[in-house]
Design a protein around this motif. Structure first.
Motif, PDB file in Angstrom:
ATOM      1  N   ASP A   1       0.840  -1.197   0.000  1.00 41.51           N
ATOM      2  CA  ASP A   1       0.000   0.000   0.000  1.00 41.51           C
ATOM      3  C   ASP A   1       0.873   1.244   0.000  1.00 41.51           C
ATOM      4  OD1 ASP A   1      -1.993   1.839   0.247  1.00 41.51           O
ATOM      5  OD2 ASP A   1      -2.794   1.079   2.140  1.00 41.51           O
TER       6      ASP A   1
ATOM      7  N   TRP B   1      -3.732  -5.448   4.281  1.00 39.72           N
ATOM      8  CA  TRP B   1      -4.116  -4.028   4.127  1.00 39.72           C
ATOM      9  C   TRP B   1      -4.251  -3.315   5.470  1.00 39.72           C
ATOM     10  CZ3 TRP B   1      -9.223  -1.382   4.310  1.00 39.72           C
ATOM     11  CH2 TRP B   1      -9.175  -0.086   3.753  1.00 39.72           C
ATOM     12  N   HIS B   2      -3.509  -2.236   5.633  1.00 41.58           N
ATOM     13  CA  HIS B   2      -3.528  -1.396   6.841  1.00 41.58           C
ATOM     14  C   HIS B   2      -3.187  -2.189   8.106  1.00 41.58           C
ATOM     15  CE1 HIS B   2      -6.022   1.978   4.720  1.00 41.58           C
ATOM     16  NE2 HIS B   2      -4.852   1.739   4.148  1.00 41.58           N
TER      17      HIS B   2
ATOM     18  N   GLU C   1      -2.155  10.280   0.724  1.00 44.47           N
ATOM     19  CA  GLU C   1      -3.375   9.561   0.320  1.00 44.47           C
ATOM     20  C   GLU C   1      -3.950   8.841   1.520  1.00 44.47           C
ATOM     21  OE1 GLU C   1      -5.835   6.154  -0.911  1.00 44.47           O
ATOM     22  OE2 GLU C   1      -3.948   6.053   0.157  1.00 44.47           O
ATOM     23  N   ASP C   2      -3.023   8.315   2.338  1.00 38.23           N
ATOM     24  CA  ASP C   2      -3.417   7.318   3.337  1.00 38.23           C
ATOM     25  C   ASP C   2      -3.500   7.863   4.761  1.00 38.23           C
ATOM     26  OD1 ASP C   2      -4.375   4.793   3.288  1.00 38.23           O
ATOM     27  OD2 ASP C   2      -2.483   3.833   2.723  1.00 38.23           O
TER      28      ASP C   2
HETATM   29 ZN    ZN Z   1      -3.997   2.530   2.437  1.00 42.80          ZN
END
Ligand code: ZN
Ligand code: AHN
Length: 334
Positions: free
Chosen positions: A150, A304-305, A182-183
């Motif tokens: 990511d 993810w994350h 973005e994150d």
């Molecule tokens: Zn992300």
């Protein structure tokens, strides 16, 4: 000895039989590249997955990279200098933003232009920041993640694309932007619906303040989470809303390269906000997102994350599939 001779004779016989008649009639040079040209009827440079993998690792080696932290500052310079060394005219665009939790941050968008004087242009982008927390993990939820998939994967693929463009000199202009922040989006919980404006701060900033007046490109392609094994890229909702013709163009190229089982012909309504949204809605450049999404679970990759999003999830063959497809799309545009 006798056995050895027999072995070579039979291998020779097998090889001779394997050469079908059509091959034998072809000139020698064509014969050697026959398998390749049969499967890859598209003109494009090679994509080196080892090089792409190294670019991913070099980012991850800095540690978590989110606005205002030290690794972020060092990595921004690394990315800018890398793009410069590959023949791109580069700059770091800085801007101020406030996060959902009221932190004042300095955004750093890294912008590179190849053949900046040419009118016909394609925009390629990915986010380079990593998430400052691990809200999908079971433990250490408040600690930042490495973001190998990511974040770093899309940037790594685009750096290798940049290197190949510089070696092969395309006849069109190509811009590569690594968007920041973005994150930094608000984590969702049972009580709080994630605030959609809290995501994609860097791309939103650039869309409102492009680095060049009247900047435009024919179309844009975003890479997000393009590094895990067993990739599945579905036709994502925002892309299909604003740029179905670009989705189909890219998916067609992927199919011609033999990747129709990865770039699947299935539409997924909405997988989340991503950097292509402001580029479509504010800049008006038709843009798509190539993003790994698992239809069966309705989720992204299991890492993810979480803290599992490290180099262990990066699969070189996925980087190659995506990079080859992007290069073929560019060379199809001439
Ligand atoms: Zn992300
Ligand atoms: C949301 O979950 C809001 N967006 C998905 C896009 C994303 C997040 N890409 C990387 N991290």
């Amino acid at each position: 000895m006798k056995n050895n001779i027999l072995f070579f004779i039979s291998i020779g016989f097998l090889l001779a039989c394997g050469n079908d008649k059509q091959d034998a009639e072809k000139p020698k040079q064509q014969q050697t590249s026959l398998t390749k040209t049969t499967f890859i009827a598209l003109e494009k440079p090679e994509f080196d997955e080892d090089s792409a993998y190294l670019y991913v690792k070099q980012q991850v080696d800095f540690g978590p990279r989110f606005p205002n932290n030290d690794a972020h500052a060092v990595c921004a310079i690394f990315l800018k200098e890398k793009l410069s060394s590959l023949g791109f005219e580069t700059q770091i665009q800085e801007g101020k933003a406030t996060t959902f939790n009221n932190k004042n941050i300095t955004i750093k968008n890294i912008i590179g232009s190849y053949n900046p004087e040419l009118q016909k242009r394609i925009l390629l982008f990915a986010h380079w920041d990593s998430r400052p927390f691990a809200d999908h993990d079971e433990k250490d939820k408040t600690k930042p993640i490495l973001g190998a998939n990511d974040g770093a994967s899309g940037v790594g693929v685009l750096l290798e694309v940049a290197r190949q463009l510089n070696l092969s000199q395309p006849k069109i202009g190509v811009d590569i932007i690594f968007f920041d922040a973005e994150d930094y989006g608000q984590p969702s919980s049972l009580m709080v619906q994630s605030n959609s404006d809290s995501w994609c701060l860097g791309s939103r900033y650039w869309a409102k303040n492009p680095h060049k007046e009247n900047y435009s490109a024919d179309f844009g392609i975003l890479l997000d989470m393009v590094g895990n094994s067993n990739p599945q890229f579905t036709k994502e909702g925002i892309s299909m809303k604003y740029a179905p013709q670009i989705v189909n163009k890219v998916w067609d190229v992927a199919a011609r390269l033999g990747y129709q089982h990865i770039f699947v012909n299935k539409e997924t309504f909405f997988v989340g906000i991503d950097d292509h949204q402001p580029i479509n809605e504010i800049m008006g450049i038709p843009s798509i997102d190539i993003i790994h999404y698992e239809e069966a679970t309705g989720n992204f990759h299991s890492s993810w994350h979480t803290h599992d999003d490290n180099m262990d999830v990066i699969d070189k063959s996925t980087l190659k599939i995506v990079g080859e497809t992007i290069l073929a799309v560019i060379y199809q545009e001439k």
